[in-house]
Scaffold this motif. Structure first.
Motif, PDB file in Angstrom:
ATOM      1  N   ALA A 192     -22.924  56.682 119.151  1.00 24.88           N
ATOM      2  CA  ALA A 192     -21.625  57.243 118.898  1.00 24.88           C
ATOM      3  C   ALA A 192     -20.743  55.872 118.985  1.00 24.88           C
ATOM      4  O   ALA A 192     -19.320  55.805 119.594  1.00 24.88           O
ATOM      5  CB  ALA A 192     -20.990  57.792 119.828  1.00 24.88           C
ATOM      6  N   ALA A 193     -21.188  54.692 118.538  1.00 20.52           N
ATOM      7  CA  ALA A 193     -20.451  53.412 118.725  1.00 20.52           C
ATOM      8  C   ALA A 193     -20.140  52.963 117.086  1.00 20.52           C
ATOM      9  O   ALA A 193     -20.533  53.304 116.154  1.00 20.52           O
ATOM     10  CB  ALA A 193     -21.412  52.354 119.328  1.00 20.52           C
ATOM     11  N   GLY A 194     -19.176  52.069 117.146  1.00 18.90           N
ATOM     12  CA  GLY A 194     -19.054  51.479 115.936  1.00 18.90           C
ATOM     13  C   GLY A 194     -19.959  50.313 115.627  1.00 18.90           C
ATOM     14  O   GLY A 194     -20.723  49.835 116.246  1.00 18.90           O
ATOM     15  N   LEU A 195     -19.756  49.841 114.173  1.00 17.39           N
ATOM     16  CA  LEU A 195     -20.901  48.898 113.684  1.00 17.39           C
ATOM     17  C   LEU A 195     -20.223  47.609 113.278  1.00 17.39           C
ATOM     18  O   LEU A 195     -19.051  47.944 112.350  1.00 17.39           O
ATOM     19  CB  LEU A 195     -21.775  49.639 112.915  1.00 17.39           C
ATOM     20  CG  LEU A 195     -22.699  48.687 112.193  1.00 17.39           C
ATOM     21  CD1 LEU A 195     -23.642  47.865 112.972  1.00 17.39           C
ATOM     22  CD2 LEU A 195     -23.296  49.376 110.748  1.00 17.39           C
ATOM     23  N   ARG A 196     -20.434  46.604 113.677  1.00 14.24           N
ATOM     24  CA  ARG A 196     -19.712  45.345 113.081  1.00 14.24           C
ATOM     25  C   ARG A 196     -20.748  44.690 112.392  1.00 14.24           C
ATOM     26  O   ARG A 196     -21.848  44.238 112.825  1.00 14.24           O
ATOM     27  CB  ARG A 196     -19.457  44.433 114.371  1.00 14.24           C
ATOM     28  CG  ARG A 196     -17.918  44.589 114.801  1.00 14.24           C
ATOM     29  CD  ARG A 196     -17.453  43.534 115.880  1.00 14.24           C
ATOM     30  NE  ARG A 196     -18.254  43.923 117.324  1.00 14.24           N
ATOM     31  CZ  ARG A 196     -18.392  43.057 118.126  1.00 14.24           C
ATOM     32  NH1 ARG A 196     -18.143  41.684 117.821  1.00 14.24           N
ATOM     33  NH2 ARG A 196     -19.048  43.322 118.998  1.00 14.24           N
ATOM     34  N   VAL A 197     -20.664  44.222 111.028  1.00 18.51           N
ATOM     35  CA  VAL A 197     -21.555  43.642 110.274  1.00 18.51           C
ATOM     36  C   VAL A 197     -21.042  42.104 109.908  1.00 18.51           C
ATOM     37  O   VAL A 197     -19.862  42.123 109.496  1.00 18.51           O
ATOM     38  CB  VAL A 197     -21.623  44.606 108.960  1.00 18.51           C
ATOM     39  CG1 VAL A 197     -22.456  43.870 107.965  1.00 18.51           C
ATOM     40  CG2 VAL A 197     -21.998  45.815 109.121  1.00 18.51           C
ATOM     41  N   VAL A 198     -21.846  41.347 110.265  1.00 20.25           N
ATOM     42  CA  VAL A 198     -21.370  39.734 110.242  1.00 20.25           C
ATOM     43  C   VAL A 198     -22.245  39.338 109.214  1.00 20.25           C
ATOM     44  O   VAL A 198     -23.527  39.184 109.226  1.00 20.25           O
ATOM     45  CB  VAL A 198     -21.644  39.035 111.534  1.00 20.25           C
ATOM     46  CG1 VAL A 198     -21.199  37.851 111.494  1.00 20.25           C
ATOM     47  CG2 VAL A 198     -20.795  39.678 112.798  1.00 20.25           C
ATOM     48  N   HIS A 199     -21.469  38.586 108.153  1.00 17.12           N
ATOM     49  CA  HIS A 199     -22.132  38.056 107.195  1.00 17.12           C
ATOM     50  C   HIS A 199     -21.700  36.628 107.114  1.00 17.12           C
ATOM     51  O   HIS A 199     -20.511  36.363 106.928  1.00 17.12           O
ATOM     52  CB  HIS A 199     -21.846  38.648 105.764  1.00 17.12           C
ATOM     53  CG  HIS A 199     -22.334  37.721 104.628  1.00 17.12           C
ATOM     54  ND1 HIS A 199     -23.591  37.144 104.432  1.00 17.12           N
ATOM     55  CD2 HIS A 199     -21.429  37.311 103.756  1.00 17.12           C
ATOM     56  CE1 HIS A 199     -23.639  36.460 103.291  1.00 17.12           C
ATOM     57  NE2 HIS A 199     -22.280  36.422 102.632  1.00 17.12           N
ATOM     58  N   VAL A 246     -17.050  51.339 110.720  1.00 17.27           N
ATOM     59  CA  VAL A 246     -17.570  49.915 110.338  1.00 17.27           C
ATOM     60  C   VAL A 246     -16.529  48.637 110.186  1.00 17.27           C
ATOM     61  O   VAL A 246     -15.556  49.100 109.488  1.00 17.27           O
ATOM     62  CB  VAL A 246     -18.344  50.046 109.037  1.00 17.27           C
ATOM     63  CG1 VAL A 246     -19.295  48.879 108.550  1.00 17.27           C
ATOM     64  CG2 VAL A 246     -19.447  51.451 109.094  1.00 17.27           C
ATOM     65  N   THR A 247     -17.031  47.838 110.905  1.00 16.38           N
ATOM     66  CA  THR A 247     -16.090  46.693 110.462  1.00 16.38           C
ATOM     67  C   THR A 247     -16.757  45.601 110.116  1.00 16.38           C
ATOM     68  O   THR A 247     -18.021  44.985 110.228  1.00 16.38           O
ATOM     69  CB  THR A 247     -15.369  45.987 112.052  1.00 16.38           C
ATOM     70  OG1 THR A 247     -14.936  47.186 112.915  1.00 16.38           O
ATOM     71  CG2 THR A 247     -14.500  44.789 111.996  1.00 16.38           C
ATOM     72  N   GLU A 248     -16.297  44.808 108.868  1.00 18.35           N
ATOM     73  CA  GLU A 248     -17.002  43.810 108.160  1.00 18.35           C
ATOM     74  C   GLU A 248     -16.434  42.497 108.462  1.00 18.35           C
ATOM     75  O   GLU A 248     -15.309  42.229 108.411  1.00 18.35           O
ATOM     76  CB  GLU A 248     -16.824  44.369 106.370  1.00 18.35           C
ATOM     77  CG  GLU A 248     -17.348  45.639 106.123  1.00 18.35           C
ATOM     78  CD  GLU A 248     -17.067  45.810 104.812  1.00 18.35           C
ATOM     79  OE1 GLU A 248     -16.719  44.851 104.053  1.00 18.35           O
ATOM     80  OE2 GLU A 248     -17.264  47.005 104.229  1.00 18.35           O
ATOM     81  N   GLN A 249     -17.301  41.545 108.701  1.00 12.53           N
ATOM     82  CA  GLN A 249     -16.744  40.268 109.162  1.00 12.53           C
ATOM     83  C   GLN A 249     -17.574  38.990 107.960  1.00 12.53           C
ATOM     84  O   GLN A 249     -18.916  39.178 108.341  1.00 12.53           O
ATOM     85  CB  GLN A 249     -17.004  40.004 110.503  1.00 12.53           C
ATOM     86  CG  GLN A 249     -16.134  40.773 111.577  1.00 12.53           C
ATOM     87  CD  GLN A 249     -16.453  40.272 112.899  1.00 12.53           C
ATOM     88  OE1 GLN A 249     -17.557  40.400 113.625  1.00 12.53           O
ATOM     89  NE2 GLN A 249     -15.461  39.960 113.878  1.00 12.53           N
ATOM     90  N   CYS A 250     -16.756  38.727 107.362  1.00 12.29           N
ATOM     91  CA  CYS A 250     -17.361  37.550 106.599  1.00 12.29           C
ATOM     92  C   CYS A 250     -16.812  36.134 107.090  1.00 12.29           C
ATOM     93  O   CYS A 250     -15.715  36.098 107.187  1.00 12.29           O
ATOM     94  CB  CYS A 250     -17.080  37.584 104.999  1.00 12.29           C
ATOM     95  SG  CYS A 250     -17.751  38.505 103.957  1.00 12.29           S
ATOM     96  N   VAL A 251     -17.760  35.340 107.812  1.00 14.98           N
ATOM     97  CA  VAL A 251     -17.483  34.103 108.430  1.00 14.98           C
ATOM     98  C   VAL A 251     -18.084  32.785 107.677  1.00 14.98           C
ATOM     99  O   VAL A 251     -19.081  33.066 107.045  1.00 14.98           O
ATOM    100  CB  VAL A 251     -17.831  34.455 109.809  1.00 14.98           C
ATOM    101  CG1 VAL A 251     -17.350  35.574 110.571  1.00 14.98           C
ATOM    102  CG2 VAL A 251     -19.522  34.672 109.846  1.00 14.98           C
ATOM    103  N   VAL A 252     -17.452  31.825 107.864  1.00 11.68           N
ATOM    104  CA  VAL A 252     -18.000  30.452 107.354  1.00 11.68           C
ATOM    105  C   VAL A 252     -18.763  29.788 108.204  1.00 11.68           C
ATOM    106  O   VAL A 252     -18.312  29.844 109.439  1.00 11.68           O
ATOM    107  CB  VAL A 252     -16.582  29.907 106.748  1.00 11.68           C
ATOM    108  CG1 VAL A 252     -17.308  28.481 106.342  1.00 11.68           C
ATOM    109  CG2 VAL A 252     -15.784  30.502 105.924  1.00 11.68           C
ATOM    110  N   GLY A 253     -19.835  29.365 108.047  1.00 10.98           N
ATOM    111  CA  GLY A 253     -20.658  28.584 108.914  1.00 10.98           C
ATOM    112  C   GLY A 253     -21.881  29.259 109.321  1.00 10.98           C
ATOM    113  O   GLY A 253     -22.286  30.048 108.786  1.00 10.98           O
TER     114      GLY A 253
END
Length: 305
Positions: A192-199, A246-253
């Motif tokens: 029952a948790a959130g999901l952070r998706v890191v790309h 869902v939290t979406e994170q597009c990150v550079v590096g």
């Protein structure tokens, strides 16, 4: 074992006991039985009197008798049974090469859980010569846990809601495989948790052949395209798992750096590994290799084609 189980590799080390405790919580969350497995490799000469007791390798590199291993398994099962009285726990010792024993066991596993000391050293019979081929060759998910790392919220066995930190998924948009994404959503649902998706994506160097690389607007446009592509990949999964925030994170590096950072505030870090069926393969990929060594949270390595 007629149905899939959560399997914990146990050798008596603190690392493996931490893995067993994590595996027990995971089994409860998924409504599956827990199987504690000890792999015992006989190093005695043929017909040696030492065979009478049977020997295995303990976490400090010394030998563990068959009866010593039985005691560790029974004691661990009793302790977990007291903490989780509704959990179906079984134990087993198998004689054979530990890596081969564990790989064979994964055929019946929902997930295999192993202990780690972190920073590149896996403990006990889970030393690199065992753990590396298991992680690299298993065709079911393998979770690596280390003592002293982040302990999942909700570990007390109460209701799961609001007790678990986010599950973090590292996603490469060039290979957005269903197995990996499904595992992460299911893990978040169970907790029952959130999901952070890191790309993570890499901006082109200014000195590359593309003149637009020197234009700051180019980087902004590329970032928007990557974010849009991530949203498109996740859209059907959001529909299939509407209860998961869902939290979406597009990150550079470098993705590994961002994932290690994210693991400091996560209940579980999920990464992928391509399946390679060569018999002696030990390659897990640079991102998976980095997070296995440095992540603060347990790491789930999900194989995919």
């Amino acid at each position: 074992m007629s149905r899939r189980t959560v399997i914990a590799a146990v050798d008596g080390s603190a690392e493996s006991l931490a893995a067993a405790a994590w595996a027990a919580r995971e089994a409860r969350l998924r409504g599956l039985p827990l199987h504690l497995l000890h792999a015992r490799q006989d190093r005695s000469p043929l017909f040696s009197p030492a065979l009478a007791g049977g020997i295995g390798t303990a976490s400090d590199g010394t030998t563990m008798t068959r009866h010593g291993a039985e005691h560790v398994l029974a004691e661990t099962a009793d302790r977990l049974g007291e903490r989780h009285p509704d959990l179906d726990v079984s134990v087993d010792q198998v004689i054979g090469r530990p890596a081969e024993v564990l790989l064979s066991a994964t055929e019946q596993a929902e997930v295999l859980v192993m202990g780690s000391r972190g920073l590149g050293v896996l403990g006990g019979f889970l030393a690199g010569s065992v753990s590396t081929p298991v992680i690299a060759r298993a065709e079911r998910p393998v979770v690596v846990v280390r003592p002293g790392g982040r302990v999942e919220d909700g570990a007390g066995g109460g209701p799961a809601s609001s007790q678990y930190l986010d599950v973090v998924l590292g996603l490469d948009l060039s290979r957005p495989c269903d197995e990996l994404i499904s595992y992460a959503f299911e893990a978040a649902t169970a907790r029952a948790a959130g999901l952070r998706v890191v790309h993570g994506w890499t901006a082109p160097a200014v000195f590359d052949h593309d003149p637009a690389a020197a234009d700051p607007g180019h980087r902004v446009a590329r970032g928007l395209r990557e974010a849009s592509a991530l949203t498109d990949v996740l859209r059907p999964w959001r529909g299939a798992f509407p209860q998961v925030e869902v939290t979406e994170q597009c990150v550079v590096g470098r993705a590994a750096h961002h994932l290690v950072d994210a693991s400091s505030n996560a209940s579980l870090l999920v990464v992928g590994r391509r399946i390679r069926r060569a018999p002696f393969v030990t390659h897990v990929g640079p991102v998976t290799h980095a997070v296995l060594h440095h992540a603060a949270a347990p790491v789930a390595v999900v194989p995919h084609l």
